[in-house]
Design a protein around this motif. Structure first.
Motif, PDB file in Angstrom:
ATOM      1  N   GLU A 139      -5.075   8.306  17.224  1.00  0.00           N
ATOM      2  CA  GLU A 139      -5.479   6.888  16.943  1.00  0.00           C
ATOM      3  C   GLU A 139      -6.941   7.096  16.177  1.00  0.00           C
ATOM      4  OE1 GLU A 139      -6.663   2.678  18.525  1.00  0.00           O
ATOM      5  OE2 GLU A 139      -5.417   3.888  19.758  1.00  0.00           O
ATOM      6  N   ASN A 140      -7.659   7.949  16.788  1.00  0.00           N
ATOM      7  CA  ASN A 140      -9.320   7.900  16.243  1.00  0.00           C
ATOM      8  C   ASN A 140      -9.127   8.838  15.004  1.00  0.00           C
ATOM      9  OD1 ASN A 140     -10.789   6.775  18.039  1.00  0.00           O
ATOM     10  ND2 ASN A 140     -11.523   8.443  18.964  1.00  0.00           N
ATOM     11  N   TYR A 141      -8.324   9.553  14.809  1.00  0.00           N
ATOM     12  CA  TYR A 141      -8.044  10.534  13.553  1.00  0.00           C
ATOM     13  C   TYR A 141      -7.532   9.624  12.471  1.00  0.00           C
ATOM     14  CZ  TYR A 141      -9.028  15.371  15.152  1.00  0.00           C
ATOM     15  OH  TYR A 141      -9.624  16.465  15.363  1.00  0.00           O
ATOM     16  N   LEU A 142      -6.660   8.641  12.999  1.00  0.00           N
ATOM     17  CA  LEU A 142      -6.265   7.519  11.790  1.00  0.00           C
ATOM     18  C   LEU A 142      -7.450   6.835  11.438  1.00  0.00           C
ATOM     19  CD1 LEU A 142      -3.779   6.608  10.376  1.00  0.00           C
ATOM     20  CD2 LEU A 142      -3.367   4.956  12.117  1.00  0.00           C
ATOM     21  N   ARG A 143      -8.374   6.552  12.308  1.00  0.00           N
ATOM     22  CA  ARG A 143      -9.374   5.737  12.161  1.00  0.00           C
ATOM     23  C   ARG A 143     -10.502   6.427  11.135  1.00  0.00           C
ATOM     24  NH1 ARG A 143     -13.876   4.238  16.703  1.00  0.00           N
ATOM     25  NH2 ARG A 143     -15.503   3.046  15.277  1.00  0.00           N
ATOM     26  N   VAL A 144     -10.653   7.760  11.349  1.00  0.00           N
ATOM     27  CA  VAL A 144     -11.496   8.469  10.612  1.00  0.00           C
ATOM     28  C   VAL A 144     -10.816   8.835   9.140  1.00  0.00           C
ATOM     29  CG1 VAL A 144     -12.210  10.970  10.164  1.00  0.00           C
ATOM     30  CG2 VAL A 144     -12.668   9.733  12.389  1.00  0.00           C
ATOM     31  N   ILE A 145      -9.491   8.892   9.062  1.00  0.00           N
ATOM     32  CA  ILE A 145      -8.909   8.916   7.639  1.00  0.00           C
ATOM     33  C   ILE A 145      -9.109   7.837   6.823  1.00  0.00           C
ATOM     34  CG2 ILE A 145      -6.645   9.281   6.547  1.00  0.00           C
ATOM     35  CD1 ILE A 145      -5.835  11.252   8.678  1.00  0.00           C
ATOM     36  N   HIS A 146      -8.967   6.495   7.551  1.00  0.00           N
ATOM     37  CA  HIS A 146      -9.125   5.151   6.922  1.00  0.00           C
ATOM     38  C   HIS A 146     -10.714   5.150   6.227  1.00  0.00           C
ATOM     39  CE1 HIS A 146      -8.849   1.131   6.231  1.00  0.00           C
ATOM     40  NE2 HIS A 146      -9.976   0.858   7.010  1.00  0.00           N
ATOM     41  N   GLU A 147     -11.681   5.585   7.289  1.00  0.00           N
ATOM     42  CA  GLU A 147     -12.911   5.383   6.728  1.00  0.00           C
ATOM     43  C   GLU A 147     -13.073   6.503   5.635  1.00  0.00           C
ATOM     44  OE1 GLU A 147     -16.223   5.347   9.611  1.00  0.00           O
ATOM     45  OE2 GLU A 147     -15.177   3.733  10.807  1.00  0.00           O
ATOM     46  N   ILE A 148     -12.720   7.692   5.773  1.00  0.00           N
ATOM     47  CA  ILE A 148     -13.212   8.497   4.625  1.00  0.00           C
ATOM     48  C   ILE A 148     -12.360   8.088   3.279  1.00  0.00           C
ATOM     49  CG2 ILE A 148     -12.563  10.860   3.712  1.00  0.00           C
ATOM     50  CD1 ILE A 148     -12.697  11.780   6.629  1.00  0.00           C
ATOM     51  N   SER A 149     -11.200   7.413   3.307  1.00  0.00           N
ATOM     52  CA  SER A 149     -10.524   7.168   2.250  1.00  0.00           C
ATOM     53  C   SER A 149     -11.343   5.962   1.572  1.00  0.00           C
ATOM     54  CB  SER A 149      -9.283   6.474   2.504  1.00  0.00           C
ATOM     55  OG  SER A 149      -8.243   7.352   3.252  1.00  0.00           O
ATOM     56  N   GLY A 150     -11.840   5.007   2.392  1.00  0.00           N
ATOM     57  CA  GLY A 150     -12.846   4.061   1.719  1.00  0.00           C
ATOM     58  C   GLY A 150     -14.149   4.614   1.167  1.00  0.00           C
ATOM     59  N   ALA A 151     -14.666   5.481   1.863  1.00  0.00           N
ATOM     60  CA  ALA A 151     -15.931   6.101   1.324  1.00  0.00           C
ATOM     61  C   ALA A 151     -15.669   6.832   0.097  1.00  0.00           C
ATOM     62  CB  ALA A 151     -16.583   7.251   2.361  1.00  0.00           C
ATOM     63  N   VAL A 152     -14.587   7.403  -0.238  1.00  0.00           N
ATOM     64  CA  VAL A 152     -14.444   8.059  -1.616  1.00  0.00           C
ATOM     65  C   VAL A 152     -13.857   7.185  -2.542  1.00  0.00           C
ATOM     66  CG1 VAL A 152     -14.669  10.467  -0.158  1.00  0.00           C
ATOM     67  CG2 VAL A 152     -12.408   9.269  -0.838  1.00  0.00           C
ATOM     68  N   GLY A 153     -13.259   6.027  -2.293  1.00  0.00           N
ATOM     69  CA  GLY A 153     -12.596   5.198  -3.225  1.00  0.00           C
ATOM     70  C   GLY A 153     -13.554   4.188  -4.073  1.00  0.00           C
ATOM     71  N   THR A 154     -12.731   3.352  -4.527  1.00  0.00           N
ATOM     72  CA  THR A 154     -13.483   2.445  -5.532  1.00  0.00           C
ATOM     73  C   THR A 154     -14.618   1.560  -4.970  1.00  0.00           C
ATOM     74  OG1 THR A 154     -11.887   0.580  -5.339  1.00  0.00           O
ATOM     75  CG2 THR A 154     -11.639   2.358  -7.093  1.00  0.00           C
ATOM     76  N   MET A 155     -14.531   1.412  -3.592  1.00  0.00           N
ATOM     77  CA  MET A 155     -15.701   0.785  -2.873  1.00  0.00           C
ATOM     78  C   MET A 155     -16.798   1.846  -2.297  1.00  0.00           C
ATOM     79  SD  MET A 155     -14.543  -2.335  -3.250  1.00  0.00           S
ATOM     80  CE  MET A 155     -15.427  -3.304  -1.922  1.00  0.00           C
ATOM     81  N   GLY A 156     -16.705   3.080  -2.530  1.00  0.00           N
ATOM     82  CA  GLY A 156     -17.668   3.896  -2.272  1.00  0.00           C
ATOM     83  C   GLY A 156     -17.912   5.127  -3.279  1.00  0.00           C
ATOM     84  N   MET A 157     -17.368   6.130  -3.195  1.00  0.00           N
ATOM     85  CA  MET A 157     -17.952   7.032  -4.026  1.00  0.00           C
ATOM     86  C   MET A 157     -17.643   6.839  -5.736  1.00  0.00           C
ATOM     87  SD  MET A 157     -17.798  11.340  -3.694  1.00  0.00           S
ATOM     88  CE  MET A 157     -16.178  11.462  -3.809  1.00  0.00           C
ATOM     89  N   ILE A 158     -16.142   6.743  -5.725  1.00  0.00           N
ATOM     90  CA  ILE A 158     -15.981   6.128  -7.038  1.00  0.00           C
ATOM     91  C   ILE A 158     -16.580   5.080  -7.746  1.00  0.00           C
ATOM     92  CG2 ILE A 158     -13.757   5.578  -8.481  1.00  0.00           C
ATOM     93  CD1 ILE A 158     -12.138   7.589  -6.803  1.00  0.00           C
ATOM     94  N   GLY A 159     -16.546   4.054  -7.097  1.00  0.00           N
ATOM     95  CA  GLY A 159     -17.392   2.969  -7.576  1.00  0.00           C
ATOM     96  C   GLY A 159     -18.693   3.287  -7.893  1.00  0.00           C
ATOM     97  N   GLY A 160     -19.380   4.055  -7.100  1.00  0.00           N
ATOM     98  CA  GLY A 160     -20.996   4.304  -7.394  1.00  0.00           C
ATOM     99  C   GLY A 160     -20.840   4.966  -8.663  1.00  0.00           C
ATOM    100  N   GLN A 161     -20.021   6.116  -8.855  1.00  0.00           N
ATOM    101  CA  GLN A 161     -19.871   6.809 -10.314  1.00  0.00           C
ATOM    102  C   GLN A 161     -19.657   5.726 -11.385  1.00  0.00           C
ATOM    103  OE1 GLN A 161     -19.954  10.495 -10.277  1.00  0.00           O
ATOM    104  NE2 GLN A 161     -20.634   9.869 -12.094  1.00  0.00           N
ATOM    105  N   VAL A 162     -18.637   4.840 -11.079  1.00  0.00           N
ATOM    106  CA  VAL A 162     -18.509   3.906 -12.218  1.00  0.00           C
ATOM    107  C   VAL A 162     -19.744   3.189 -12.713  1.00  0.00           C
ATOM    108  CG1 VAL A 162     -17.282   1.711 -12.892  1.00  0.00           C
ATOM    109  CG2 VAL A 162     -15.973   3.729 -11.783  1.00  0.00           C
ATOM    110  N   VAL A 163     -20.600   2.607 -11.827  1.00  0.00           N
ATOM    111  CA  VAL A 163     -21.657   2.200 -12.095  1.00  0.00           C
ATOM    112  C   VAL A 163     -22.768   2.924 -12.632  1.00  0.00           C
ATOM    113  CG1 VAL A 163     -23.575   0.173 -11.196  1.00  0.00           C
ATOM    114  CG2 VAL A 163     -21.165   0.001 -10.288  1.00  0.00           C
ATOM    115  N   ASP A 164     -22.643   3.998 -12.162  1.00  0.00           N
ATOM    116  CA  ASP A 164     -23.683   5.025 -12.663  1.00  0.00           C
ATOM    117  C   ASP A 164     -23.384   5.491 -14.022  1.00  0.00           C
ATOM    118  OD1 ASP A 164     -25.583   7.077 -12.679  1.00  0.00           O
ATOM    119  OD2 ASP A 164     -24.427   8.592 -12.222  1.00  0.00           O
TER     120      ASP A 164
END
Length: 298
Positions: A139-164
């Protein structure tokens, strides 16, 4: 822990991460060989290994067993490397030097470099899910995978790259610049720390404190990166200096000036360190890593 001890700590942990990365990556001999050669080339090209080390250090800080999280730490470095490959592409920053070596597309061509980045991002989640399947705390691994997905997606890393990218050749305000940095750089740093804290068995209070630490650390890292692009030594930094100015990118020095940028870097580092007050000496590496940002050369 003094600065000499920190160097030893980083060297020891970095070697540990590299040994495991070498074991985790798909062999360069596996068909089709060129894509696996390209993936291995960038992952094993060196680097600070900051994100996996932060993951391991956060687990230690909450009293966990960081050795159990080495696959997660390696997956975070694999994701980071994917982002660097894509960042260097001609359609992005068009850089020809990374970690002191020719960038992936210079060696393997643009198409293979693009696919190598895709391959690394995909493979990182294979590594993460495999680690979770072997764990007694899926369950904790699933939680972490969910968080990492968000961090590198369009609400995170990709989003920051787009605005950059959209902010090139434009005058932007401080709020937009902070958004870019918090998403493009700090999001993966924050999730690296949180992954270690969560999988290390941290309490909510501990995880919250380490989240505050990581948010400030991530911002400080990018601010000092902006300064290195102005003052750094290319032979030490391992990448082209002045690329931000060449690409007309928004940076803290350009927006606020050098002195004010240094003040903000100092303040964010102090806030990161302040967030660690509740922890014992196990958090010393995290504290020293924050202080190191103010004097780092690469």
């Amino acid at each position: 822990m003094n600065s000499l001890d920190l160097k030893e700590y980083l060297a020891q942990k970095g070697k540990y991460v590299e040994e495991n990365l070498n074991n985790i990556l798909v062999s360069k001999e596996i068909y089709p060989k060129e894509i696996h050669e390209a993936m291995n080339y960038s992952v094993m090209a060196g680097g600070k290994r900051l994100r996996p080390i932060l993951c391991l250090a956060a687990a230690d800080a909450v009293g966990g067993n960081s050795e159990e999280l080495i696959d997660v730490a390696c997956a975070l470095e694999i994701i980071h490397t994917y982002s660097l490959i894509h960042d260097d592409l001609p359609c992005m920053d068009n850089d020809d030097l990374r970690r002191g070596k020719p960038t992936n597309h210079i060696v393997f061509g643009e198409a293979i470099a693009l696919l190598a980045g895709d391959g690394l991002l995909t493979y990182a989640f294979e590594v993460l899910s495999k680690a979770g399947l072997k764990s007694n705390n899926a369950e904790n691994y699933l939680r972490v995978i969910h968080e990492i997905s968000g961090a590198v997606g369009t609400m995170g890393m990709i989003g920051g790259q787009v605005v950059d990218i959209q902010s090139e050749n434009m005058e932007i305000d401080l709020k937009t610049l902070e958004y870019i940095h918090k998403c493009k750089t700090a999001a993966l740093i924050k999730t690296s720390v949180r992954a270690g804290a969560i999988l290390g068995g941290g309490t909510k209070e501990q995880i919250d404190a380490l989240t505050t630490y990581a948010e400030n650390l991530g911002l400080a890292f990018q601010i000092t990166d902006d300064l290195l692009d102005v003052f750094g030594d290319e032979t030490i930094v391992g990448k082209n200096i002045g690329s931000d100015d060449k690409n007309n990118k928004a940076t803290f020095p350009k927006l606020l000036g050098i002195d004010k940028t240094k003040e903000i870097a100092q303040a964010t580092v102090e806030q990161a360190i302040d967030a660690l007050k509740m922890f014992d000496t196990n958090s010393a590496p995290l504290k020293e890593l924050a202080k190191y940002l103010l004097v780092r050369k690469n």
